[in-house]
Structures are given as C-alpha cells and as structure tokens.
Design a protein around this motif. Structure first.
Motif, PDB file in Angstrom:
ATOM      1  N   GLN A  34       1.009  -1.501  -0.037  1.00  0.00           N
ATOM      2  CA  GLN A  34       0.361  -0.017   0.025  1.00  0.00           C
ATOM      3  C   GLN A  34       0.910   1.229   0.100  1.00  0.00           C
ATOM      4  O   GLN A  34       0.454   2.027  -0.179  1.00  0.00           O
ATOM      5  CB  GLN A  34      -0.796  -0.096   1.026  1.00  0.00           C
ATOM      6  N   ILE A  35       2.218   1.599   0.857  1.00  0.00           N
ATOM      7  CA  ILE A  35       2.951   2.286   0.708  1.00  0.00           C
ATOM      8  C   ILE A  35       3.911   2.244   0.008  1.00  0.00           C
ATOM      9  O   ILE A  35       4.406   3.356  -1.106  1.00  0.00           O
ATOM     10  CB  ILE A  35       3.595   2.220   2.265  1.00  0.00           C
ATOM     11  N   TYR A  36       4.773   1.131  -0.331  1.00  0.00           N
ATOM     12  CA  TYR A  36       5.559   1.073  -1.012  1.00  0.00           C
ATOM     13  C   TYR A  36       5.202   0.702  -3.167  1.00  0.00           C
ATOM     14  O   TYR A  36       7.138   1.223  -3.335  1.00  0.00           O
ATOM     15  CB  TYR A  36       6.766  -0.207  -0.400  1.00  0.00           C
ATOM     16  N   TYR A  37       5.190   0.112  -2.929  1.00  0.00           N
ATOM     17  CA  TYR A  37       4.773   0.096  -4.435  1.00  0.00           C
ATOM     18  C   TYR A  37       4.371   1.228  -4.862  1.00  0.00           C
ATOM     19  O   TYR A  37       4.839   1.384  -6.006  1.00  0.00           O
ATOM     20  CB  TYR A  37       3.503  -1.371  -4.406  1.00  0.00           C
ATOM     21  N   PRO A  38       3.711   1.390  -4.522  1.00  0.00           N
ATOM     22  CA  PRO A  38       3.058   3.743  -4.937  1.00  0.00           C
ATOM     23  C   PRO A  38       4.594   4.014  -5.384  1.00  0.00           C
ATOM     24  O   PRO A  38       4.232   4.984  -6.003  1.00  0.00           O
ATOM     25  CB  PRO A  38       1.528   3.730  -4.186  1.00  0.00           C
ATOM     26  N   GLU A  39       5.106   4.063  -4.026  1.00  0.00           N
ATOM     27  CA  GLU A  39       6.447   4.950  -3.341  1.00  0.00           C
ATOM     28  C   GLU A  39       7.065   4.488  -5.085  1.00  0.00           C
ATOM     29  O   GLU A  39       7.708   5.608  -5.417  1.00  0.00           O
ATOM     30  CB  GLU A  39       7.327   4.523  -2.703  1.00  0.00           C
ATOM     31  N   ALA A  40       7.537   3.122  -5.048  1.00  0.00           N
ATOM     32  CA  ALA A  40       8.627   2.665  -6.475  1.00  0.00           C
ATOM     33  C   ALA A  40       8.139   3.384  -7.635  1.00  0.00           C
ATOM     34  O   ALA A  40       8.830   3.044  -8.799  1.00  0.00           O
ATOM     35  CB  ALA A  40       8.274   1.133  -5.965  1.00  0.00           C
ATOM     36  N   GLU A  41       6.276   3.126  -7.820  1.00  0.00           N
ATOM     37  CA  GLU A  41       5.967   3.726  -9.290  1.00  0.00           C
ATOM     38  C   GLU A  41       6.375   4.877  -9.573  1.00  0.00           C
ATOM     39  O   GLU A  41       6.786   4.915 -10.575  1.00  0.00           O
ATOM     40  CB  GLU A  41       4.475   3.018  -9.286  1.00  0.00           C
ATOM     41  N   GLN A  42       6.289   5.476  -9.068  1.00  0.00           N
ATOM     42  CA  GLN A  42       6.977   7.448  -9.345  1.00  0.00           C
ATOM     43  C   GLN A  42       8.077   7.397  -9.181  1.00  0.00           C
ATOM     44  O   GLN A  42       8.466   7.979 -10.081  1.00  0.00           O
ATOM     45  CB  GLN A  42       5.757   8.305  -8.333  1.00  0.00           C
ATOM     46  N   ILE A  43       8.863   6.126  -8.848  1.00  0.00           N
ATOM     47  CA  ILE A  43      10.599   6.854  -8.647  1.00  0.00           C
ATOM     48  C   ILE A  43      10.698   6.333  -9.795  1.00  0.00           C
ATOM     49  O   ILE A  43      11.804   7.179 -10.769  1.00  0.00           O
ATOM     50  CB  ILE A  43      10.630   6.009  -7.603  1.00  0.00           C
ATOM     51  N   LEU A  44       9.613   4.688  -9.941  1.00  0.00           N
ATOM     52  CA  LEU A  44      10.381   4.428 -12.008  1.00  0.00           C
ATOM     53  C   LEU A  44      10.633   5.010 -12.966  1.00  0.00           C
ATOM     54  O   LEU A  44      10.654   5.159 -13.661  1.00  0.00           O
ATOM     55  CB  LEU A  44       9.929   3.120 -11.528  1.00  0.00           C
ATOM     56  N   LYS A  45       8.899   6.073 -12.475  1.00  0.00           N
ATOM     57  CA  LYS A  45       8.843   6.649 -14.386  1.00  0.00           C
ATOM     58  C   LYS A  45       9.134   7.797 -13.640  1.00  0.00           C
ATOM     59  O   LYS A  45       9.672   8.677 -14.833  1.00  0.00           O
ATOM     60  CB  LYS A  45       7.089   7.953 -13.118  1.00  0.00           C
ATOM     61  N   GLU A  46       9.752   8.255 -12.467  1.00  0.00           N
ATOM     62  CA  GLU A  46      10.700   9.953 -13.098  1.00  0.00           C
ATOM     63  C   GLU A  46      12.318   9.594 -12.771  1.00  0.00           C
ATOM     64  O   GLU A  46      12.410  10.377 -13.942  1.00  0.00           O
ATOM     65  CB  GLU A  46      10.562  10.540 -11.231  1.00  0.00           C
ATOM     66  N   LEU A  47      12.568   7.885 -13.487  1.00  0.00           N
ATOM     67  CA  LEU A  47      14.099   7.876 -13.600  1.00  0.00           C
ATOM     68  C   LEU A  47      14.286   7.878 -14.806  1.00  0.00           C
ATOM     69  O   LEU A  47      14.770   7.212 -15.258  1.00  0.00           O
ATOM     70  CB  LEU A  47      14.024   6.629 -12.737  1.00  0.00           C
TER      71      LEU A  47
END
Length: 288
Positions: free
Chosen positions: A95-108
């Motif tokens: 609920q927290i880490y997956y959405p964080e990582a999705e956003q990070i990967l989109k930016e990266l």
C-alpha cells in the motif's frame, strides 16, 4: 544518444578503490542448467550445474554514481526516502512502498506505466524455507530473466491482472527493473555487486530452468569472462536505492541484462548483522 559499447581498456572502474572478493560463476556445461527452488524429489540434485569461484576486484561506484545509467551500464543508484516503517509488514509494502516505487521509476526512466509484480525480502537470520518467504542473499552470478522469459513472465503477470491487449502492449519497448533497498541498519554483510552490462558478452549468459512447484521459469547463469567489470555501493543506507535492469526488449545497443550477485565483503566486520533488504521486480513500459 549513442548506445555503442565503450572500449573497456580504461572503463568506468579506472582509478576507483576496490575490494577483492570471490564471485561464483557457472562452469560451462553441455546440457541446460536446472535449479530447483524447493527440495527436489529423491535422487534429483538441487542443481545440475557446477560453479567455480574467482577472486575479482569489485569497485566502489559511489564516486561515479552520476555517470552510471540503466541504459548504458544496466544499473543506477540514487537516494530516495520511503514512508514505510516496517518492511516485514506485507500491507505496508503493497500500500505504501509499491506506489512510491512506481512514481520513482516513472521519474527515473520516463516510463508511461509501471507494474510491480513481486517482491523478495532477504535476511539470513530470519529465512526459514518452507515456513516463510524470507530468503538468504543469492551468492551466484546470475540475471533474473532471459531474452525469452522476459516476455513469458510479462504475459503471465499482465494476464493475471486483467490487462487488455497484452500483445500490442509488449510490441512497444518495455524493461524489467529490480528496485533494491536495504531495510534496516547500514549494509555491511553480503552487499550486492552488479556487473557493467557493457562488459558482458552474449555467450557469457546461459539460459537455465528455474523450477517452482507450479511452474518453470528461465534465468541466466553466467560464465566467467575476464572482461567483466564489477561494482558495488558500500555501506548502503535505508534511504538509498539500487536499480538493476534484468531485461530490456530493445535490441538497439542499450544495456539489456545486468548480472548481479551478493558477495562476502572482506572489509565487513566479523560481527556485522545479517543484511536485510527488499527487492521489487517491475515492468517498466516506455512511451512510443
């Protein structure tokens, strides 16, 4: 941007400090390697491969982190905080880490869509095969997917999520990127080493079956090549991420497969706590 492989006489590693460590490589074999993820039937070996260790320099890449990229070397490193308090809480991860990582990967990466399809916790002190899903660090040189299994796993995972028109989606460029983070104290024991994808020859990669109870996957074992250039980021903190590209559908010279392995760091204190880490495996879909 040109993706031609650089001449590796004076590669990124030139002038960097390093440690000497043993890395375990597959010895070339005639048959296809087979590895079981569970205790196989009586008389069947856990693996039919044999492995040899080589003592190699592993270079501290912290000083060149800004020069390294997923498309050139097959890995990247940066600091990203997380709001997760307890990485052993499955709900927090999803609920927290997956959405964080999705956003990070989109930016990266500039991706238009990211699908996280599994995660692995590693902690040798808590690993109990058959009782929990916590694993020990993997200490053989490998890559999680092959040119074939990148597609087969994508069809399986996307189909399970009800995503429509998968065939058209996979005609576009996509990659499988692991997101690796230490989840407790500073990592001192069994850090992760990553091989510069530009130093890996195609015939160094050996496709092998990875046998689960309900399916058979395919991963790359790796045979030794003196051209391999190994890097790590010592003393990784909880707010730092290592990104590892395990597959890329593009065949235009971009890095496709970054081999990696945990290793015994000779500078690690004898009383260092076991490494605790989490890795996400993700599909990253790029724009047209």
């Amino acid at each position: 941007m040109s993706f031609n492989h650089q001449v590796l006489d004076k590669p990124l590693a030139y002038g960097l400090p390093s440690v000497e460590a043993n890395l375990s490589y597959l010895i070339p074999m005639a048959e296809k390697p087979v590895n079981y993820t569970y205790e196989p039937p009586p008389g069947v070996p856990r693996t039919n491969g044999t492995f040899q260790t080589y003592q190699l320099p592993i270079y501290n890449a912290r000083a060149i982190a800004e020069k390294i990229s997923l498309d050139q070397q097959g890995f990247a490193f940066n600091a990203y905080n997380t709001s997760v308090r307890d990485f052993y809480d499955e709900d927090e991860i999803r609920q927290i880490y997956y959405p964080e990582a999705e956003q990070i990967l989109k930016e990266l990466t500039g991706a238009t869509q990211v699908v996280i399809f599994d995660h692995t916790l590693r902690n040798a002190a808590q690993s109990k095969p058959g009782e929990n899903n916590i694993k020990e660090p993997a200490k053989r040189v490998h890559n999680d997917f092959t040119a074939k299994s990148g597609y087969t796993r994508a069809y399986k995972e996307l189909g399970a999520r009800g995503i429509q028109d998968i065939g058209s989606l996979l005609q576009k460029r996509f990659a499988i990127i692991n997101v690796w983070r230490g989840i407790a104290q500073t990592i001192q024991e069994s850090p992760l080493a990553v091989c510069d994808a530009q130093s890996i020859a195609q015939n160094d990669l050996v496709a092998g079956d990875l046998v689960y109870r309900d399916r058979i996957g395919e991963t790359y074992a790796v045979t030794y090549n003196q051209a391999h250039q190994w890097f790590y980021f010592p003393q990784m903190q909880r707010d730092e991420l290592l990104f590892i590209k395990c597959f890329d559908s593009a065949e235009d010279g971009r890095a496709r497969f970054a081999a990696h392995t945990a290793f015994e760091d000779p500078t690690s204190p004898s009383d260092a706590p076991p490494r605790e880490s989490i890795e996400l495996r993700t599909f990253v879909f790029y724009p047209d």
